[in-house]
Motif scaffolding. Structure first.
Motif, PDB file in Angstrom:
ATOM      1  N   ARG A  22       4.137 -17.203  23.901  1.00  0.00           N
ATOM      2  CA  ARG A  22       4.599 -17.487  22.541  1.00  0.00           C
ATOM      3  C   ARG A  22       6.108 -17.448  22.453  1.00  0.00           C
ATOM      4  O   ARG A  22       6.732 -18.282  21.816  1.00  0.00           O
ATOM      5  CB  ARG A  22       4.019 -16.448  21.573  1.00  0.00           C
ATOM      6  N   HIS A  23       6.674 -16.445  23.117  1.00  0.00           N
ATOM      7  CA  HIS A  23       8.123 -16.283  23.099  1.00  0.00           C
ATOM      8  C   HIS A  23       8.806 -17.500  23.730  1.00  0.00           C
ATOM      9  O   HIS A  23       9.730 -18.072  23.162  1.00  0.00           O
ATOM     10  CB  HIS A  23       8.479 -14.997  23.847  1.00  0.00           C
ATOM     11  N   ARG A  26       8.506 -20.513  21.535  1.00  0.00           N
ATOM     12  CA  ARG A  26       9.403 -20.463  20.379  1.00  0.00           C
ATOM     13  C   ARG A  26      10.813 -20.896  20.787  1.00  0.00           C
ATOM     14  O   ARG A  26      11.458 -21.660  20.093  1.00  0.00           O
ATOM     15  CB  ARG A  26       9.418 -19.047  19.796  1.00  0.00           C
ATOM     16  N   VAL A  78       2.933 -21.502  16.609  1.00  0.00           N
ATOM     17  CA  VAL A  78       4.275 -20.951  16.809  1.00  0.00           C
ATOM     18  C   VAL A  78       5.273 -21.678  15.914  1.00  0.00           C
ATOM     19  O   VAL A  78       6.150 -21.069  15.299  1.00  0.00           O
ATOM     20  CB  VAL A  78       4.695 -21.066  18.291  1.00  0.00           C
ATOM     21  N   ALA A  79       5.124 -22.987  15.818  1.00  0.00           N
ATOM     22  CA  ALA A  79       5.999 -23.780  14.955  1.00  0.00           C
ATOM     23  C   ALA A  79       5.813 -23.359  13.501  1.00  0.00           C
ATOM     24  O   ALA A  79       6.762 -23.312  12.722  1.00  0.00           O
ATOM     25  CB  ALA A  79       5.691 -25.266  15.112  1.00  0.00           C
ATOM     26  N   GLU A  81       4.879 -20.299  12.465  1.00  0.00           N
ATOM     27  CA  GLU A  81       5.489 -18.981  12.273  1.00  0.00           C
ATOM     28  C   GLU A  81       7.001 -19.051  12.165  1.00  0.00           C
ATOM     29  O   GLU A  81       7.625 -18.297  11.430  1.00  0.00           O
ATOM     30  CB  GLU A  81       5.171 -18.075  13.476  1.00  0.00           C
ATOM     31  N   SER A  82       7.602 -19.954  12.935  1.00  0.00           N
ATOM     32  CA  SER A  82       9.058 -19.993  13.019  1.00  0.00           C
ATOM     33  C   SER A  82       9.674 -20.935  11.995  1.00  0.00           C
ATOM     34  O   SER A  82      10.894 -21.030  11.897  1.00  0.00           O
ATOM     35  CB  SER A  82       9.472 -20.417  14.428  1.00  0.00           C
TER      36      SER A  82
END
Ligand code: C2E
Ligand code: CA
Ligand code: CA
Ligand code: CA
Length: 274
Positions: A22-23, A26, A78-79, A81-82
């Protein structure tokens, strides 16, 4: 005891790997967009009675230089969340409309919307601009939204859905039956299409429960004037079952897998009525 310990450690290591991924995603995703590593693949939806392609669903893929083709489940959340889903989603809308405008038949293009994208105040504007830039007839764009998109603040959601429909685009309720109040949403929101989740197709034709639910959805669609669609059709038996139940459209690996746009253009060419 040692077994428990072992599985606990494995679980923890698994979490680490997932978190690392995930990191990395991101960090890399923004660059991937600007480097043009994102692609849209298209999967056809068929009119069951006529066997014609009515629409193609745009499905995002990330062509990673080292890791190969990455599926949306690994980067869309992920997109989301960010916040990157806003520019990413706008790109998807623009690209899908531009591709569809050049297809050899006037099949619709279906685009998935994420919750954050739906709540963003610029959505209606973004959709209008994508249609205008591509010069695509609004009724050729179908927006697929899931219940998770609608969960909160129904007044604002209703206003957004109405504004979108005012543009002339079609709205589909995606993954129908997987949430807690699928039926409630049908009462409150102006959908054009109900797209039943593949969960209800998977164990056909031998599941009386799934069949009963599918039958109810067809009845609902007919009374409410909504198109009924199933996804995840993988076998001839499943197709026969949903045809017998009276579904309007079907999508799934049996009928066509997601392919790059160039490939879809060839398929649509061969599909042109003569
Ligand atoms: P979805 O909207 O439910 O899309 C259908 C998924 O089922 C796709 O997976 C498709 O490839 C897969 N599928 C199609 N036919 C079959 C079948 O017969 N059997 C099985 N087992 N699977 C089938 P995909 O492409 O991996 O997409 C997964 C999810 O990612 C989508 O689920 C959608 O929620 C999301 N997604 C994809 N593209 C976008 C996008 O551009 N924006 C947003 N917000 N979400 C997207
Ligand atoms: Ca979908
Ligand atoms: Ca779906
Ligand atoms: Ca689904």
């Amino acid at each position: 005891k040692s077994g428990k310990r072992g599985s606990y450690c494995m679980f923890e290591r698994g979490m680490d790997a997932a978190m690392r991924t995930r990191h990395l995603v991101r960090i890399e995703l923004a660059g991937a967009m600007s480097r043009g590593e994102l692609e849209l693949h298209y999967q056809p939806l068929f009119d069951i009675a006529s066997n014609h392609i009515t629409a193609c669903e745009a499905l995002a893929r990330w062509r990673h230089p080292e890791r190969g083709l990455i599926p949306p489940n690994e980067f869309i959340p992920v997109a989301e969340e960010s916040g990157l889903i806003i520019p990413l989603g706008a790109w998807v809308l623009e690209k899908a409309c531009a591709d569809a405008a050049r297809w050899p038949i006037d099949a619709a293009v279906a685009v998935n919307l994420s919750p954050l994208q739906f709540r963003n105040s610029s959505l209606v504007d973004t959709v209008a601009k994508a249609l205008a830039a591509a010069d695509l007839r609004p009724d050729r764009l179908q927006l697929e939204i899931t219940e998770s998109v609608l969960l909160d603040d129904s007044a604002g959601n209703l206003a957004t859905l109405r504004a979108l429909r005012q543009l002339g685009v079609r709205i589909a309720m995606d993954d129908f039956g997987t949430g807690y109040s699928s039926f409630g949403y049908l009462r409150s929101f102006p959908f054009d299409k109900i797209k039943v989740d593949r969960e209800f197709v998977r164990d056909l034709p031998d599941s009386p429960e799934s069949l009963a639910i599918l039958r109810a959805v067809v009845g609902l669609g007919q009374s409410l004037g909504m198109t009924t669609t199933v996804e995840g059709v993988e076998t001839q038996d499943q197709l026969s079952a949903v045809r017998t139940e009276g579904f309007v459209e079907a999508q799934g690996y049996l009928l066509g897998v997601p392919v790059p746009n160039a490939e879809m253009v060839k398929i649509l060419h061969g599909h042109r009525p003569v």
